[in-house]
Design a protein around this motif. Structure first.
Motif, PDB file in Angstrom:
ATOM      1  N   THR A   1       0.829  -1.211   0.000  1.00 43.71           N
ATOM      2  CA  THR A   1       0.000   0.000   0.000  1.00 43.71           C
ATOM      3  C   THR A   1       0.860   1.257   0.000  1.00 43.71           C
ATOM      4  O   THR A   1       0.579   2.226  -0.721  1.00 43.71           O
ATOM      5  CB  THR A   1      -0.932  -0.011   1.218  1.00 43.71           C
TER       6      THR A   1
ATOM      7  N   SER B   1       2.506   1.587  -3.397  1.00 46.89           N
ATOM      8  CA  SER B   1       1.479   1.893  -4.383  1.00 46.89           C
ATOM      9  C   SER B   1       1.052   3.345  -4.298  1.00 46.89           C
ATOM     10  O   SER B   1       0.809   3.997  -5.327  1.00 46.89           O
ATOM     11  CB  SER B   1       0.272   0.977  -4.188  1.00 46.89           C
TER      12      SER B   1
ATOM     13  N   LEU C   1      -0.269  -5.149  -5.598  1.00 48.25           N
ATOM     14  CA  LEU C   1      -1.299  -4.958  -4.573  1.00 48.25           C
ATOM     15  C   LEU C   1      -2.669  -5.377  -5.100  1.00 48.25           C
ATOM     16  O   LEU C   1      -3.459  -5.998  -4.374  1.00 48.25           O
ATOM     17  CB  LEU C   1      -1.322  -3.490  -4.134  1.00 48.25           C
TER      18      LEU C   1
END
Length: 326
Positions: free
Chosen positions: A49, A52, A298
């Motif tokens: 996360t 990303s 992800l």
């Protein structure tokens, strides 16, 4: 005699105390293992996360609908439309082919084949699961691809009206999603077969004998007593196979001719998958490009969690067929 009488209760108490200590140690170790697994999963999710977020903050395109993948360009543009489509379509093709065949093999081993044939056959199927992915990939590229041209032409001729099997570029090598789906089906076949076979062997013998005593044929007995009992196990086995199909990397990278073109014609070369894209572009990617690859990873991570969560819900709804309630 009198001196040995009190020793027996003390010995039993000592053994019970040692047993309680062992139970506590085992319980704490089991609990710690579960907590460690959750921590690892949370760490993976948090890392993906974070990376990303860095990538998406600079993306000039729509991450969900963009076909291009140029994160290292002066104006970074990348999206997962082609990757998501290729991953899901190839996995679905693999499941449509592998699940019925795996169930048939599992039933043959567990209920039809004589023991002298069933055991070696089961060992052979299990052995396929130990074959490395690169071997499957080389076999697919050197044997499967050259021999699938006739099948592709036949599908184009007789099923081209479905649009999915319409081959717009004839004469090209079949390095397409359909070939990848066939290869993935062969790779996940041992996993689904092994789990389904063991589930079918756990079917209550009394139910099978009762069905046969009532005049059912062997297939009717399997349909009424074995398959309902093994349905949760079949679903779990299928989800295990689907998990491998979604995340397979090397074999897909060797067979598929990747491109940034999204085509509904599964017989046309091109397309891509999440895992393949990460494997092919990670070494040559710049730091920001690697963040973009983490973003696609992800998405694959979330898809895998959703697939497994859906499987758990399906199994929970059908737990009346489980062995505990048999």
């Amino acid at each position: 005699m009198t001196s040995s009488t009190p020793a027996a209760p003390r010995g039993r108490e000592r053994r019970q105390r040692d047993s309680r200590v062992g139970d506590k140690i085992f319980m704490n170790l089991s609990r710690g293992s579960g907590i460690l697994l959750l921590v690892v999963m949370a760490a993976i999710a948090g890392f993906l996360t974070w990376r990303s977020g860095v990538a998406l903050s600079k993306n000039e395109g729509n991450f969900l609908t963009t076909f291009e993948w140029t994160p290292d360009a002066p104006k970074p543009v990348f999206g997962i439309a082609v990757l998501a489509f290729g991953t899901i379509v190839s996995a679905l093709i693999a499941m449509v082919i592998a699940v019925p065949v795996a169930i048939g093999i599992a039933l043959f081993i567990s209920h039809y084949a004589p023991r002298r044939i069933a055991q070696p056959f089961a060992y052979l199927v299990d052995l396929l699961a130990a074959v490395p992915s690169i071997i499957y990939g080389l076999w697919g590229a050197l044997f499967l691809v050259p021999h699938l041209g006739g099948l592709n032409s036949w599908l184009d001729e007789y099923l081209g009206w479905t649009y999915i099997f319409d081959q717009s570029r004839t004469g090209t090598p079949p390095r397409n999603l359909f070939t990848v789906g066939i290869l993935l089906a062969i790779m996940i076949l041992p996993i689904i077969t092994a789990v389904s076979r063991e589930v079918f062997r756990q079917a209550p013998r009394m139910h099978e004998e009762a069905a046969l005593a009532l005049g059912a044929t062997r297939w009717e007995m399997i349909r009424t007593a074995v398959l309902p009992f093994g349905r949760p196990g079949i679903i779990s086995a299928s989800m295990l196979g689907l998990g491998r199909a979604l995340g397979e990397t090397i074999a897909v990278a060797v067979v598929l001719s990747s491109s940034n073109v999204l085509s509904l014609h599964v017989l046309d070369p091109g397309g891509g998958t999440f895992a393949q894209n990460i494997a092919l572009k990670f070494n040559e990617a710049q730091p920001y490009g690697r963040d973009a690859l983490m973003a696609s990873g992800l998405v694959l991570f979330v898809i895998t969690l959703l697939v497994n969560g859906a499987a758990r819900l399906i199994v929970a709804r059908r737990k009346e067929y489980s062995g505990a309630n048999a």
